[in-house]
Design an enzyme around this catalytic site. Structure first.
Site, PDB file in Angstrom:
ATOM      1  N   LYS A   1       0.825  -1.207   0.000  1.00  0.00           N
ATOM      2  CA  LYS A   1       0.000   0.000   0.000  1.00  0.00           C
ATOM      3  C   LYS A   1       0.862   1.261   0.000  1.00  0.00           C
ATOM      4  O   LYS A   1       0.534   2.241  -0.667  1.00  0.00           O
ATOM      5  CB  LYS A   1      -0.917   0.001   1.230  1.00  0.00           C
ATOM      6  CG  LYS A   1      -1.789  -1.251   1.391  1.00  0.00           C
ATOM      7  CD  LYS A   1      -2.741  -1.411   0.231  1.00  0.00           C
ATOM      8  CE  LYS A   1      -3.775  -2.509   0.483  1.00  0.00           C
ATOM      9  NZ  LYS A   1      -3.215  -3.862   0.524  1.00  0.00           N
ATOM     10  N   LYS A  13      -8.492   1.853   3.651  1.00  0.00           N
ATOM     11  CA  LYS A  13      -8.006   0.471   3.682  1.00  0.00           C
ATOM     12  C   LYS A  13      -6.905   0.340   4.724  1.00  0.00           C
ATOM     13  O   LYS A  13      -6.213   1.310   5.058  1.00  0.00           O
ATOM     14  CB  LYS A  13      -7.480   0.062   2.309  1.00  0.00           C
ATOM     15  CG  LYS A  13      -6.315   0.893   1.806  1.00  0.00           C
ATOM     16  CD  LYS A  13      -5.843   0.460   0.416  1.00  0.00           C
ATOM     17  CE  LYS A  13      -6.699   0.993  -0.683  1.00  0.00           C
ATOM     18  NZ  LYS A  13      -6.120   0.762  -2.029  1.00  0.00           N
ATOM     19  N   ARG A  23      -4.443  -4.628 -13.412  1.00  0.00           N
ATOM     20  CA  ARG A  23      -3.226  -5.243 -12.899  1.00  0.00           C
ATOM     21  C   ARG A  23      -2.206  -5.300 -14.035  1.00  0.00           C
ATOM     22  O   ARG A  23      -2.419  -5.985 -15.044  1.00  0.00           O
ATOM     23  CB  ARG A  23      -3.528  -6.646 -12.358  1.00  0.00           C
ATOM     24  CG  ARG A  23      -2.299  -7.513 -12.082  1.00  0.00           C
ATOM     25  CD  ARG A  23      -1.333  -6.941 -11.045  1.00  0.00           C
ATOM     26  NE  ARG A  23      -1.948  -6.646  -9.778  1.00  0.00           N
ATOM     27  CZ  ARG A  23      -2.215  -7.547  -8.825  1.00  0.00           C
ATOM     28  NH1 ARG A  23      -1.906  -8.819  -9.029  1.00  0.00           N
ATOM     29  NH2 ARG A  23      -2.754  -7.154  -7.680  1.00  0.00           N
ATOM     30  N   ARG A  51      -9.860  -5.697 -13.706  1.00  0.00           N
ATOM     31  CA  ARG A  51     -10.755  -6.431 -12.811  1.00  0.00           C
ATOM     32  C   ARG A  51     -11.952  -5.533 -12.515  1.00  0.00           C
ATOM     33  O   ARG A  51     -11.847  -4.551 -11.791  1.00  0.00           O
ATOM     34  CB  ARG A  51      -9.990  -6.844 -11.554  1.00  0.00           C
ATOM     35  CG  ARG A  51      -8.834  -7.799 -11.882  1.00  0.00           C
ATOM     36  CD  ARG A  51      -7.774  -7.833 -10.825  1.00  0.00           C
ATOM     37  NE  ARG A  51      -7.133  -6.534 -10.660  1.00  0.00           N
ATOM     38  CZ  ARG A  51      -6.267  -6.254  -9.697  1.00  0.00           C
ATOM     39  NH1 ARG A  51      -5.944  -7.178  -8.810  1.00  0.00           N
ATOM     40  NH2 ARG A  51      -5.720  -5.063  -9.617  1.00  0.00           N
ATOM     41  N   ARG A  95     -15.557  -2.853  -5.387  1.00  0.00           N
ATOM     42  CA  ARG A  95     -14.210  -3.402  -5.479  1.00  0.00           C
ATOM     43  C   ARG A  95     -14.082  -4.276  -6.721  1.00  0.00           C
ATOM     44  O   ARG A  95     -14.963  -5.073  -7.015  1.00  0.00           O
ATOM     45  CB  ARG A  95     -13.877  -4.222  -4.233  1.00  0.00           C
ATOM     46  CG  ARG A  95     -13.881  -3.438  -2.942  1.00  0.00           C
ATOM     47  CD  ARG A  95     -13.801  -4.351  -1.730  1.00  0.00           C
ATOM     48  NE  ARG A  95     -14.943  -5.260  -1.663  1.00  0.00           N
ATOM     49  CZ  ARG A  95     -15.059  -6.239  -0.772  1.00  0.00           C
ATOM     50  NH1 ARG A  95     -14.093  -6.446   0.117  1.00  0.00           N
ATOM     51  NH2 ARG A  95     -16.128  -7.012  -0.774  1.00  0.00           N
ATOM     52  N   ASP A 121      -1.144  -1.930  -9.564  1.00  0.00           N
ATOM     53  CA  ASP A 121      -2.586  -1.742  -9.654  1.00  0.00           C
ATOM     54  C   ASP A 121      -2.861  -0.305 -10.059  1.00  0.00           C
ATOM     55  O   ASP A 121      -2.399   0.640  -9.406  1.00  0.00           O
ATOM     56  CB  ASP A 121      -3.266  -2.046  -8.316  1.00  0.00           C
ATOM     57  CG  ASP A 121      -3.298  -3.532  -8.011  1.00  0.00           C
ATOM     58  OD1 ASP A 121      -2.948  -4.332  -8.904  1.00  0.00           O
ATOM     59  OD2 ASP A 121      -3.671  -3.901  -6.886  1.00  0.00           O
ATOM     60  N   GLU A 178      -1.588   0.689  -5.928  1.00  0.00           N
ATOM     61  CA  GLU A 178      -0.810  -0.243  -5.115  1.00  0.00           C
ATOM     62  C   GLU A 178       0.319  -0.832  -5.960  1.00  0.00           C
ATOM     63  O   GLU A 178       0.243  -0.863  -7.192  1.00  0.00           O
ATOM     64  CB  GLU A 178      -1.684  -1.385  -4.565  1.00  0.00           C
ATOM     65  CG  GLU A 178      -2.756  -0.938  -3.592  1.00  0.00           C
ATOM     66  CD  GLU A 178      -3.511  -2.099  -2.962  1.00  0.00           C
ATOM     67  OE1 GLU A 178      -3.045  -3.257  -3.093  1.00  0.00           O
ATOM     68  OE2 GLU A 178      -4.556  -1.851  -2.348  1.00  0.00           O
ATOM     69  N   ASN A 231       2.163  -4.448  -5.873  1.00  0.00           N
ATOM     70  CA  ASN A 231       2.081  -5.775  -5.276  1.00  0.00           C
ATOM     71  C   ASN A 231       3.386  -6.526  -5.482  1.00  0.00           C
ATOM     72  O   ASN A 231       3.746  -6.870  -6.614  1.00  0.00           O
ATOM     73  CB  ASN A 231       0.922  -6.554  -5.900  1.00  0.00           C
ATOM     74  CG  ASN A 231      -0.424  -5.970  -5.532  1.00  0.00           C
ATOM     75  OD1 ASN A 231      -1.053  -6.406  -4.578  1.00  0.00           O
ATOM     76  ND2 ASN A 231      -0.861  -4.965  -6.283  1.00  0.00           N
TER      77      ASN A 231
END
Length: 315
Positions: free
Chosen positions: A126, A161, A211, A226, A234, A274, A282, A284
């Site tokens: 994050k 979050k 992504r 997504r 979400r 992301d 983000e 990842n």
């Protein structure tokens, strides 16, 4: 003599092989002649400054219902292994951090660890995006309820979050003046004891949370968007999002160009960015996913691209 690869992951018996990125990486390694071994968090140890692991030899098959065989586990000096794939899912808690210290000892002794253990410690999924503020929508990270509420007052609708989750868990959509904002902040910050992140809500989430997979600092040319379904905001696949492959936009490529060199410098060979709309949300690094979906939609072999890099490093 066959090269050896050990994979640190969650329980292999519980994965969904049609979508599991770690499984795709194992298939590629096996196809390239690597001898595979399996371990979970409980199988790591340190003996007199040397990283050890309880390893079970592993064979994999792309066959639903019968996708793996495991041998008897044996304690093994990790210095005897060529590569460790560190693919443990979040949360990035104290135990996860301790794992990276064990893997650091292995790496210092000459084992190639993917991703780099120090990078896994330093690049919180994050927070790391905040190293690239020009790529990000307005964001605040704070323990203070007052700070988070002020952010909501400035930006209206916001997403809140925790810093250690995954798969869309504990992500909230709220806004200034909404009656649930106070309790969301209290819950996420444990009444001011823990950091929470708030980001300005990006309406383009309706077109998908993209992504983008990065291999040694370079983007795969397609992303998996997504897309939220029904009344869900979400897009995470784990939260019911629908995955649709799309070509990278110019903005996506620009974001990848800002982040990629730093990922490469830190030894982060396989990372997922992301992006919602035009904004990085983000980075990842622990166990990026969506490889199998992109392979299936575009006829790619992303695992093969990664192992080309890995084999170059080994050489």
């Amino acid at each position: 003599m066959a090269r050896t690869l050990a994979v640190l992951m969650d329980a292999i018996a519980d994965i969904k092989i049609a979508k599991d990125t770690t499984f795709a990486l194992l298939l590629e390694a096996q196809n390239r002649g690597f001898r595979l071994f399996y371990l979970t968090q409980g199988d790591l140890a340190i003996r007199d400054g040397i990283a050890w692991a309880r390893l079970a030899e592993l064979a994999v098959r792309d066959e639903a219902g019968n996708w793996f065989d495991l041998g008897a586990p044996m304690w093994t000096d990790l210095r005897s292994i060529d590569i460790v794939l560190a693919r443990k899912d979040p949360p990035v808690d104290a135990q996860f951090i301790y794992d990276t210290h064990v893997l650091q000892l292995a790496q210092d002794a000459g084992v190639l660890v993917v991703n780099d253990p120090q990078g896994l410690r330093d690049a919180n999924e994050k927070l790391f995006a905040q190293h690239f503020p020009e790529c990000c929508a307005p964001t605040v990270v704070a323990r203070s309820a007052g700070e988070l509420k002020q952010f909501a007052a400035e930006h209206g609708r916001i997403v809140l979050k925790p810093l250690d989750g995954m798969g869309g868990r504990s992500i909230f959509l709220s806004g200034h003046g909404e009656p649930n904002l106070n309790v969301i902040i209290e819950t996420l910050t444990a009444n001011g004891q823990a950091f929470a992140m708030a980001q300005k809500f990006i309406p383009e989430i309706s077109a998908g949370d993209k992504r983008i997979l990065m291999i040694d600092g370079e983007p795969v040319p397609y992303a998996l968007a997504r897309i939220p379904q029904g009344d869900e905001f979400r897009g995470n696949l784990a939260a019911g999002g629908k995955g649709v492959g799309i070509a990278l936009s110019d903005r996506d490529r620009w974001i990848a160009a800002q982040v990629g060199p730093e990922l490469k410098r830190r030894g982060m060979l396989f990372v997922g960015l992301d992006v919602i709309g035009d904004w990085l949300t983000e980075v990842n690094v622990t166990s990026p996913t969506c490889l199998r979906e992109l392979d299936a939609q575009f006829g790619l072999n992303i695992a093969g691209q990664l192992f080309d890099v890995i084999e170059t490093r080994l050489a």
